[in-house]
Design an enzyme around this catalytic site. Structure first.
Site, PDB file in Angstrom:
ATOM      1  CG  HIS A 109      -0.514  -0.871  -5.556  1.00 28.86           C
ATOM      2  ND1 HIS A 109      -1.390  -1.675  -6.244  1.00 28.86           N
ATOM      3  CD2 HIS A 109       0.398  -0.453  -6.458  1.00 28.86           C
ATOM      4  CE1 HIS A 109      -1.015  -1.733  -7.512  1.00 28.86           C
ATOM      5  NE2 HIS A 109       0.067  -1.009  -7.668  1.00 28.86           N
ATOM      6  CB  THR A 141      -9.629   8.340  -3.582  1.00 27.62           C
ATOM      7  OG1 THR A 141      -8.669   8.027  -4.605  1.00 27.62           O
ATOM      8  CG2 THR A 141      -8.940   9.023  -2.416  1.00 27.62           C
ATOM      9  CG  ASP A 145      -3.990   0.396  -7.276  1.00 27.88           C
ATOM     10  OD1 ASP A 145      -4.471  -0.001  -6.202  1.00 27.88           O
ATOM     11  OD2 ASP A 145      -3.835  -0.345  -8.260  1.00 27.88           O
TER      12      ASP A 145
END
Ligand code: GAR
Length: 197
Positions: A109, A141, A145
């Protein structure tokens, strides 16, 4: 040897960095590059590097995320990956999909998470007057992010930066960080790494 599948949506420069890193005594090898966009230019780069590719266009599925993911999953499961890397993959994944790969799915990210999850990260860093920007590799998860951080790389924000100049500076570091984070993850090392430009 760990088997790595990589999901992309666009140019795939991070994918190329990952694929190029998985040689020699690296503990992993790329087995599939898949995209939600059949026109993603990264697919051609993957094929040129000798990696199998697949594309499942998300558009005909409309709001049916589960249907799109089921079609994508058929390709992924056929490749039997141990690790799934998101590399500029711009579709939000359902909790069911994430649960299936939890603990073995990584993402990169373009911000120093937990700052700026979501889109337009560089403009948001500039608008906030940040003097540092960067990128994060983390486990995926169900929260967008989010998830345990495996590594971060920092770059300075320079006078006169635009979102584009900052993005380009960060991308150079993404190409250093992601291969190193993947290598450590494949070796079972959980200590995060922090790089400076
Ligand atoms: C990269 O900057 C990556 O961090 C970002 O998209 C770009 C893809 O470039 N990912 C996200 O914004 C994920 N939400 P690439 O296709 O050349 O690797």
């Amino acid at each position: 040897m760990k088997r790595v599948a990589i999901l992309i949506s666009g140019g795939g420069s991070n994918m190329v960095a990952l694929v190029n890193s998985m040689t020699g005594d690296h503990p992993a090898r790329p087995v599939l590059v898949a995209s939600n966009d059949p026109a993603a230019s990264g697919l051609e780069k993957a094929r040129a590097a000798g990696v199998s590719t697949a594309a499942v266009d998300h558009r005909p599925f409309g709001k049916d995320r589960a249907g799109f993911e089921a079609a994508l999953l058929r390709h992924i499961e056929a490749a039997e990956p141990d690790i799934l890397c998101l590399a500029g993959f711009m579709r939000v994944l359902t909790p069911d999909f994430v649960a299936r790969f939890e603990g073995r799915m990584l993402n990169i990210h373009p911000s120093l998470l937990p700052k700026y999850p979501g889109l337009h990260t560089h403009q948001r860093a500039l608008d906030a007057g940040d003097t540092l920007a960067g990128c994060t590799v983390h486990q995926v998860t169900a929260v967008l992010d989010d998830g345990p951080i495996l590594g971060q790389a920092q770059v300075p924000v320079l006078q006169g930066d635009t979102a584009d100049t900052l993005a380009a500076r960060v991308l150079v570091q993404e190409h250093r960080l992601y291969p190193e984070a993947l290598r450590r993850f494949a070796l079972g090392q959980s200590e995060p790494i922090f790089l400076n430009a």
